[in-house]
Design a protein around this motif. Sequence first.
Motif, PDB file in Angstrom:
ATOM      1  N   ALA A   1       0.802  -1.224   0.000  1.00  0.00           N
ATOM      2  CA  ALA A   1       0.000   0.000   0.000  1.00  0.00           C
ATOM      3  C   ALA A   1       0.836   1.275   0.000  1.00  0.00           C
ATOM      4  O   ALA A   1       0.422   2.286  -0.576  1.00  0.00           O
ATOM      5  CB  ALA A   1      -0.971   0.011   1.176  1.00  0.00           C
ATOM      6  N   GLY A   2       1.996   1.228   0.593  1.00  0.00           N
ATOM      7  CA  GLY A   2       2.854   2.417   0.603  1.00  0.00           C
ATOM      8  C   GLY A   2       3.247   2.847  -0.803  1.00  0.00           C
ATOM      9  O   GLY A   2       3.215   4.036  -1.139  1.00  0.00           O
TER      10      GLY A   2
ATOM     11  N   ALA B   1       0.095   7.502  -6.109  1.00  0.00           N
ATOM     12  CA  ALA B   1      -1.102   8.342  -6.177  1.00  0.00           C
ATOM     13  C   ALA B   1      -0.763   9.799  -5.855  1.00  0.00           C
ATOM     14  O   ALA B   1      -1.259  10.714  -6.509  1.00  0.00           O
ATOM     15  CB  ALA B   1      -2.166   7.825  -5.221  1.00  0.00           C
ATOM     16  N   ARG B   2       0.087   9.976  -4.878  1.00  0.00           N
ATOM     17  CA  ARG B   2       0.465  11.348  -4.501  1.00  0.00           C
ATOM     18  C   ARG B   2       1.222  12.025  -5.644  1.00  0.00           C
ATOM     19  O   ARG B   2       1.031  13.216  -5.900  1.00  0.00           O
ATOM     20  CB  ARG B   2       1.311  11.319  -3.239  1.00  0.00           C
ATOM     21  CG  ARG B   2       1.668  12.685  -2.751  1.00  0.00           C
ATOM     22  CD  ARG B   2       2.379  12.639  -1.438  1.00  0.00           C
ATOM     23  NE  ARG B   2       2.691  13.985  -1.048  1.00  0.00           N
ATOM     24  CZ  ARG B   2       2.573  14.451   0.148  1.00  0.00           C
ATOM     25  NH1 ARG B   2       2.148  13.663   1.119  1.00  0.00           N
ATOM     26  NH2 ARG B   2       2.873  15.688   0.433  1.00  0.00           N
TER      27      ARG B   2
ATOM     28  N   LEU C   1       1.604   2.266  -3.528  1.00  0.00           N
ATOM     29  CA  LEU C   1       0.413   2.799  -4.185  1.00  0.00           C
ATOM     30  C   LEU C   1       0.146   4.232  -3.722  1.00  0.00           C
ATOM     31  O   LEU C   1      -0.167   5.111  -4.535  1.00  0.00           O
ATOM     32  CB  LEU C   1      -0.801   1.908  -3.905  1.00  0.00           C
ATOM     33  CG  LEU C   1      -2.123   2.346  -4.529  1.00  0.00           C
ATOM     34  CD1 LEU C   1      -2.003   2.481  -6.037  1.00  0.00           C
ATOM     35  CD2 LEU C   1      -3.220   1.359  -4.160  1.00  0.00           C
ATOM     36  N   ALA C   2       0.297   4.479  -2.437  1.00  0.00           N
ATOM     37  CA  ALA C   2       0.067   5.833  -1.920  1.00  0.00           C
ATOM     38  C   ALA C   2       1.066   6.830  -2.506  1.00  0.00           C
ATOM     39  O   ALA C   2       0.686   7.945  -2.890  1.00  0.00           O
ATOM     40  CB  ALA C   2       0.159   5.828  -0.397  1.00  0.00           C
ATOM     41  N   VAL C   3       2.321   6.443  -2.618  1.00  0.00           N
ATOM     42  CA  VAL C   3       3.341   7.329  -3.189  1.00  0.00           C
ATOM     43  C   VAL C   3       3.029   7.617  -4.657  1.00  0.00           C
ATOM     44  O   VAL C   3       3.112   8.753  -5.109  1.00  0.00           O
ATOM     45  CB  VAL C   3       4.753   6.718  -3.028  1.00  0.00           C
ATOM     46  CG1 VAL C   3       5.784   7.483  -3.839  1.00  0.00           C
ATOM     47  CG2 VAL C   3       5.145   6.682  -1.553  1.00  0.00           C
TER      48      VAL C   3
ATOM     49  N   ILE D   1       0.623   4.323 -10.730  1.00  0.00           N
ATOM     50  CA  ILE D   1      -0.584   3.996  -9.976  1.00  0.00           C
ATOM     51  C   ILE D   1      -1.131   2.657 -10.456  1.00  0.00           C
ATOM     52  O   ILE D   1      -1.450   1.778  -9.644  1.00  0.00           O
ATOM     53  CB  ILE D   1      -1.655   5.101 -10.112  1.00  0.00           C
ATOM     54  CG1 ILE D   1      -1.203   6.374  -9.399  1.00  0.00           C
ATOM     55  CG2 ILE D   1      -2.996   4.618  -9.538  1.00  0.00           C
ATOM     56  CD1 ILE D   1      -2.067   7.591  -9.701  1.00  0.00           C
TER      57      ILE D   1
ATOM     58  N   THR E   1       1.277  -0.236  -9.320  1.00  0.00           N
ATOM     59  CA  THR E   1       1.238  -0.539  -7.893  1.00  0.00           C
ATOM     60  C   THR E   1      -0.132  -1.063  -7.470  1.00  0.00           C
ATOM     61  O   THR E   1      -0.219  -1.922  -6.585  1.00  0.00           O
ATOM     62  CB  THR E   1       1.654   0.674  -7.047  1.00  0.00           C
ATOM     63  OG1 THR E   1       0.827   1.792  -7.367  1.00  0.00           O
ATOM     64  CG2 THR E   1       3.119   1.044  -7.290  1.00  0.00           C
TER      65      THR E   1
END
Length: 69
Positions: free
Chosen positions: A28-29, A35-36, A31-33, A43, A46
Amino acid sequence: METTTIESRSDFAQWAIERARAIVADQAGDLAVAARAGNEEEIARTANALGQAITGALIEVFDGLIPDE
Protein backbone atom coordinates in the motif's frame (compact mmCIF):
# COMPACT_ATOMS: atom_id res chain seq x y z
CA MET A 1 5.69 -18.17 4.41
CA GLU A 2 4.82 -19.93 7.64
CA THR A 3 2.12 -22.61 7.53
CA THR A 4 -0.89 -21.93 9.72
CA THR A 5 -3.48 -24.47 10.79
CA ILE A 6 -6.98 -23.04 10.68
CA GLU A 7 -9.36 -25.02 12.84
CA SER A 8 -12.02 -22.43 13.57
CA ARG A 9 -13.59 -19.23 12.37
CA SER A 10 -11.52 -17.35 14.93
CA ASP A 11 -8.30 -18.88 13.56
CA PHE A 12 -9.32 -17.84 10.05
CA ALA A 13 -10.13 -14.30 11.20
CA GLN A 14 -6.73 -14.01 12.87
CA TRP A 15 -4.97 -15.32 9.76
CA ALA A 16 -6.90 -12.85 7.57
CA ILE A 17 -5.99 -9.91 9.82
CA GLU A 18 -2.31 -10.84 9.81
CA ARG A 19 -2.20 -11.40 6.02
CA ALA A 20 -4.04 -8.12 5.36
CA ARG A 21 -1.62 -6.27 7.63
CA ALA A 22 1.37 -7.81 5.81
CA ILE A 23 -0.08 -7.01 2.38
CA VAL A 24 -0.78 -3.40 3.32
CA ALA A 25 2.71 -3.02 4.79
CA ASP A 26 4.30 -4.46 1.65
CA GLN A 27 2.14 -2.93 -1.08
CA ALA A 28 0.00 0.00 0.00
CA GLY A 29 2.85 2.42 0.60
CA ASP A 30 3.98 2.17 -3.02
CA LEU A 31 0.41 2.80 -4.19
CA ALA A 32 0.07 5.83 -1.92
CA VAL A 33 3.34 7.33 -3.19
CA ALA A 34 2.30 6.76 -6.81
CA ALA A 35 -1.10 8.34 -6.18
CA ARG A 36 0.46 11.35 -4.50
CA ALA A 37 2.83 11.82 -7.44
CA GLY A 38 -0.07 11.49 -9.87
CA ASN A 39 1.83 9.13 -12.18
CA GLU A 40 -0.93 7.11 -13.84
CA GLU A 41 1.38 4.32 -15.04
CA GLU A 42 2.87 3.90 -11.57
CA ILE A 43 -0.58 4.00 -9.98
CA ALA A 44 -1.73 1.23 -12.31
CA ARG A 45 1.41 -0.84 -11.67
CA THR A 46 1.24 -0.54 -7.89
CA ALA A 47 -2.53 -1.11 -7.80
CA ASN A 48 -2.00 -4.26 -9.85
CA ALA A 49 0.71 -5.43 -7.42
CA LEU A 50 -1.67 -4.85 -4.51
CA GLY A 51 -4.41 -6.79 -6.30
CA GLN A 52 -2.00 -9.64 -7.04
CA ALA A 53 -0.98 -9.81 -3.38
CA ILE A 54 -4.63 -10.01 -2.32
CA THR A 55 -5.36 -12.64 -4.94
CA GLY A 56 -2.33 -14.62 -3.82
CA ALA A 57 -3.56 -14.62 -0.24
CA LEU A 58 -7.01 -15.82 -1.28
CA ILE A 59 -5.55 -18.59 -3.44
CA GLU A 60 -3.27 -19.56 -0.54
CA VAL A 61 -6.21 -20.14 1.78
CA PHE A 62 -8.27 -21.85 -0.94
CA ASP A 63 -5.44 -24.26 -1.65
CA GLY A 64 -5.40 -25.10 2.06
CA LEU A 65 -9.04 -26.13 1.86
CA ILE A 66 -8.42 -28.78 -0.78
CA PRO A 67 -7.40 -32.13 0.71
CA ASP A 68 -4.07 -33.57 -0.41
CA GLU A 69 -4.51 -36.26 -3.01
